[in-house]
Write an enzyme that holds these catalytic residues in place. Structure first.
Site, PDB file in Angstrom:
ATOM      1  N   HIS A 259       0.820   3.114   3.552  1.00  0.00           N
ATOM      2  CA  HIS A 259       1.176   3.689   2.252  1.00  0.00           C
ATOM      3  C   HIS A 259      -0.072   4.032   1.442  1.00  0.00           C
ATOM      4  O   HIS A 259      -0.149   5.108   0.815  1.00  0.00           O
ATOM      5  CB  HIS A 259       2.046   2.690   1.485  1.00  0.00           C
ATOM      6  CG  HIS A 259       2.405   3.157   0.115  1.00  0.00           C
ATOM      7  ND1 HIS A 259       3.331   4.156  -0.124  1.00  0.00           N
ATOM      8  CD2 HIS A 259       1.945   2.760  -1.112  1.00  0.00           C
ATOM      9  CE1 HIS A 259       3.439   4.357  -1.419  1.00  0.00           C
ATOM     10  NE2 HIS A 259       2.612   3.523  -2.055  1.00  0.00           N
ATOM     11  N   ARG A 262      -1.813   7.038   2.938  1.00  0.00           N
ATOM     12  CA  ARG A 262      -1.070   8.282   2.865  1.00  0.00           C
ATOM     13  C   ARG A 262      -1.356   9.037   1.553  1.00  0.00           C
ATOM     14  O   ARG A 262      -1.463  10.263   1.541  1.00  0.00           O
ATOM     15  CB  ARG A 262       0.422   8.004   2.998  1.00  0.00           C
ATOM     16  CG  ARG A 262       1.252   9.294   3.075  1.00  0.00           C
ATOM     17  CD  ARG A 262       2.722   8.996   3.264  1.00  0.00           C
ATOM     18  NE  ARG A 262       2.973   8.386   4.576  1.00  0.00           N
ATOM     19  CZ  ARG A 262       3.383   7.143   4.745  1.00  0.00           C
ATOM     20  NH1 ARG A 262       3.603   6.377   3.684  1.00  0.00           N
ATOM     21  NH2 ARG A 262       3.573   6.659   5.959  1.00  0.00           N
ATOM     22  N   LEU A 373     -12.603  -7.760 -15.344  1.00  0.00           N
ATOM     23  CA  LEU A 373     -13.149  -6.695 -16.200  1.00  0.00           C
ATOM     24  C   LEU A 373     -12.247  -5.463 -16.181  1.00  0.00           C
ATOM     25  O   LEU A 373     -12.104  -4.766 -17.196  1.00  0.00           O
ATOM     26  CB  LEU A 373     -14.553  -6.319 -15.717  1.00  0.00           C
ATOM     27  CG  LEU A 373     -15.642  -7.397 -15.877  1.00  0.00           C
ATOM     28  CD1 LEU A 373     -16.939  -6.939 -15.241  1.00  0.00           C
ATOM     29  CD2 LEU A 373     -15.846  -7.709 -17.359  1.00  0.00           C
ATOM     30  N   ARG A 374     -11.628  -5.194 -15.036  1.00  0.00           N
ATOM     31  CA  ARG A 374     -10.800  -4.002 -14.909  1.00  0.00           C
ATOM     32  C   ARG A 374      -9.615  -4.034 -15.873  1.00  0.00           C
ATOM     33  O   ARG A 374      -9.209  -3.007 -16.416  1.00  0.00           O
ATOM     34  CB  ARG A 374     -10.327  -3.878 -13.459  1.00  0.00           C
ATOM     35  CG  ARG A 374      -9.539  -2.604 -13.172  1.00  0.00           C
ATOM     36  CD  ARG A 374      -9.186  -2.493 -11.708  1.00  0.00           C
ATOM     37  NE  ARG A 374     -10.379  -2.460 -10.883  1.00  0.00           N
ATOM     38  CZ  ARG A 374     -10.678  -3.311  -9.909  1.00  0.00           C
ATOM     39  NH1 ARG A 374      -9.828  -4.284  -9.625  1.00  0.00           N
ATOM     40  NH2 ARG A 374     -11.788  -3.201  -9.214  1.00  0.00           N
ATOM     41  N   ASP A 399      -9.774 -13.954 -18.391  1.00  0.00           N
ATOM     42  CA  ASP A 399      -9.853 -12.714 -19.165  1.00  0.00           C
ATOM     43  C   ASP A 399      -8.801 -12.731 -20.262  1.00  0.00           C
ATOM     44  O   ASP A 399      -8.003 -13.658 -20.369  1.00  0.00           O
ATOM     45  CB  ASP A 399      -9.678 -11.492 -18.251  1.00  0.00           C
ATOM     46  CG  ASP A 399      -8.334 -11.486 -17.528  1.00  0.00           C
ATOM     47  OD1 ASP A 399      -7.298 -11.674 -18.201  1.00  0.00           O
ATOM     48  OD2 ASP A 399      -8.305 -11.307 -16.288  1.00  0.00           O
ATOM     49  N   ARG A 418       0.584  -5.618  -5.927  1.00  0.00           N
ATOM     50  CA  ARG A 418       0.362  -5.041  -7.258  1.00  0.00           C
ATOM     51  C   ARG A 418       1.491  -5.460  -8.176  1.00  0.00           C
ATOM     52  O   ARG A 418       2.648  -5.524  -7.770  1.00  0.00           O
ATOM     53  CB  ARG A 418       0.327  -3.514  -7.197  1.00  0.00           C
ATOM     54  CG  ARG A 418      -0.899  -2.926  -6.544  1.00  0.00           C
ATOM     55  CD  ARG A 418      -0.955  -1.445  -6.858  1.00  0.00           C
ATOM     56  NE  ARG A 418      -2.079  -0.804  -6.224  1.00  0.00           N
ATOM     57  CZ  ARG A 418      -2.036  -0.201  -5.044  1.00  0.00           C
ATOM     58  NH1 ARG A 418      -0.890  -0.184  -4.390  1.00  0.00           N
ATOM     59  NH2 ARG A 418      -3.098   0.360  -4.546  1.00  0.00           N
ATOM     60  N   GLY A 429      -7.847   0.337  -8.239  1.00  0.00           N
ATOM     61  CA  GLY A 429      -7.630  -0.857  -7.417  1.00  0.00           C
ATOM     62  C   GLY A 429      -6.665  -0.585  -6.287  1.00  0.00           C
ATOM     63  O   GLY A 429      -5.782   0.264  -6.388  1.00  0.00           O
ATOM     64  N   LEU A 432      -6.797  -5.445  -3.012  1.00  0.00           N
ATOM     65  CA  LEU A 432      -7.490  -6.177  -1.954  1.00  0.00           C
ATOM     66  C   LEU A 432      -8.557  -7.118  -2.476  1.00  0.00           C
ATOM     67  O   LEU A 432      -9.028  -7.983  -1.743  1.00  0.00           O
ATOM     68  CB  LEU A 432      -8.139  -5.190  -0.977  1.00  0.00           C
ATOM     69  CG  LEU A 432      -7.181  -4.403  -0.081  1.00  0.00           C
ATOM     70  CD1 LEU A 432      -7.940  -3.326   0.676  1.00  0.00           C
ATOM     71  CD2 LEU A 432      -6.478  -5.338   0.885  1.00  0.00           C
ATOM     72  N   GLY A 433      -8.971  -6.961  -3.718  1.00  0.00           N
ATOM     73  CA  GLY A 433     -10.071  -7.771  -4.241  1.00  0.00           C
ATOM     74  C   GLY A 433      -9.768  -9.258  -4.238  1.00  0.00           C
ATOM     75  O   GLY A 433     -10.553 -10.065  -3.719  1.00  0.00           O
TER      76      GLY A 433
END
Length: 466
Positions: A259, A262, A373-374, A399, A418, A429, A432-433
């Site tokens: 996915h 793609r 941070l994101r 955070d 997610r 993103g 995977l982090g």
């Protein structure tokens, strides 16, 4: 019973005990029966039979009489001894009989020394002349006289038959063998059923698992046992559950990878189609193709990192000061933090030293910090803290972002997970982090956890063995 070994041991022990007790009871009963049969036998009548045999046929007749007596009364010992202490039938005298004979002959020797007449036996008077106080006794020694004048001594021993001699009696060995089978058969059957039944269930479960049925479990009957088979059943259930989770994770990973790949591939096709048309936007489409290729390359690199970290143990460990590593990672991330106007605060001890793979641990902390941070709002703050809890070092990153729903906390470290797909893609993103961070920490024997921060935000903690 908690131990299968103890169950097997006690089963055989109890079976052997019952067989031994039953064997002793059978032999004792047979011996008692044989002994009670002597209560109706008059020793004087047997002595009279011996005298008649001696007068009729001498020693050969006496030997035949002894053989017939053993057949009629197996529990009775009978011995005929000549003057040279030789038993005419070749039997060995029991200790008690030999002592009686020595005492008897010593008395005769004493009488001869004093010049007294020998203590000859007086024949038993007729029944009508028997004194009322006379009682026949097995312990009296009877004198037998042969036609040639030789004198023999007849001794009886009513206790000559021992428990081992009982085994020579007819039907006793077969009775003992039958008793052994009757006792051991049900105990061994129960023991075999106790072991073979659960083993058969586990065997069927293993076959079903090998055929691809990942939902198979040993079930409650085995899982509730407290012996080794119960432990094996619970371990089997845990193994089957783990395999099921791994296969499900692999399938979900393949689905998520396809996915994720793609979408950029679709954008690449669109940009490539527009680039082929040429025109003033050609350079823009080429730049977009380059960005999508870089995004694909980064995503594939992270996927390979997850696979590499999961499949390999830690090879090269080195002593690392966590405070220095933490400040180094924070300094590298401050450029991104300044661009978003986010403050990064660092606190912790300087004496925390661990033996780890430095690059892997730095990558794990960097992924967690950049994730914080994101999602931090402009003007927000991120706290990176090093502490010691319950004998472990804890690296926490907190955070002030929007946080996550409570039911999503256990899934944050799964690849491609997610909470909000659109927001993650806009922020660049791929989910995977945190998975890379969790895998790296677990390779070092540590654990990870996530929780909601008081006042809003998310806290991710990396625990390492001290």
């Amino acid at each position: 019973m908690k131990s299968l070994f103890l169950r097997i041991f006690l089963s055989f022990w109890i079976a052997m005990g019952l067989i031994l007790a039953g064997g002793m009871a059978i032999t004792g009963s047979v011996l008692s029966y044989r002994m009670k049969a002597l209560y109706e036998v008059n020793p004087d009548h047997l002595a009279r039979e011996a005298r008649e045999a001696a007068r009729a046929g001498g020693e050969p007749a006496l030997r035949a009489w002894l053989a017939g007596l053993r057949d009629r009364h197996p529990a009775l010992g009978a011995y005929i001894v000549d003057a040279g202490n030789r038993e005419i039938a070749g039997q060995k005298l029991s200790m008690l009989t030999a002592d009686r004979l020595r005492a008897y002959r010593a008395r005769d020797h004493w009488r001869a020394t004093l010049g007294l007449p020998p203590a000859a036996r007086t024949p038993i008077p007729a029944a009508d002349a028997t004194p009322p106080e006379y009682q026949p006794s097995w312990w009296n020694i009877r004198r037998l006289v042969l036609e040639d004048g030789r004198r023999l001594d007849l001794l009886f021993d009513p206790f000559a038959l021992s428990e081992l001699d009982v085994l020579d009696q007819p039907h006793v060995p077969w009775l003992l063998l039958l008793f052994c089978f009757l006792v051991s058969a049900p105990i061994c059957w129960l023991l075999a059923r106790t072991i073979s039944g659960p083993v058969g269930q586990l065997r069927d479960g293993v076959r079903r698992l090998a055929s691809g049925d990942l939902s198979v479990r040993a079930g409650r009957p085995l899982g509730g046992r407290r012996d080794e088979l119960g432990v094996l059943a619970r371990d089997f259930d845990a193994m089957a559950g783990r395999i099921h989770d791994l296969v499900a994770t692999k399938e979900r990973l393949l689905r998520d990878v396809s996915h994720e790949l793609r979408s950029p591939l679709a954008r690449l096709r669109v940009a490539l189609d527009l680039a082929r048309r040429g025109g003033s936007r050609l350079s823009t489409q080429l730049d977009r193709i380059e960005r999508e290729c870089e995004r694909l390359d980064a995503m594939i690199g992270k996927i390979l990192d997850v696979a590499r970290l999961r499949g390999q143990p830690v090879h090269h460990r080195e002593r690392v000061r966590l405070a220095e590593l933490m400040r180094e990672v924070v300094d590298n991330a401050r450029f991104e933090a300044q661009a978003k106007d986010v403050a990064v605060r660092v606190a912790g001890t300087d004496d925390a030293v661990v033996e780890v793979e430095r690059a892997a641990l730095a990558s794990a902390l960097d992924n967690v910090l950049r994730n914080a941070l994101r999602f931090s709002p402009p003007g927000g703050e991120v706290d990176v803290t090093l502490s010691r809890r319950d004998g472990r070092y804890c690296l926490s990153v907190a955070d002030r972002g929007p946080g996550v729903p409570p039911d999503a906390l256990p899934h944050l470290f799964e690849p491609f997970f997610r909470v909000a797909d659109a927001r993650d893609r806009e922020s660049g993103g791929a989910g995977l982090g945190l998975a890379i961070a969790a895998t790296a920490v677990r390779r070092h024997g540590g654990t990870v956890e996530a929780s909601l921060r008081d006042g809003g935000g998310l806290v991710v903690r990396l625990y390492l063995p001290a």
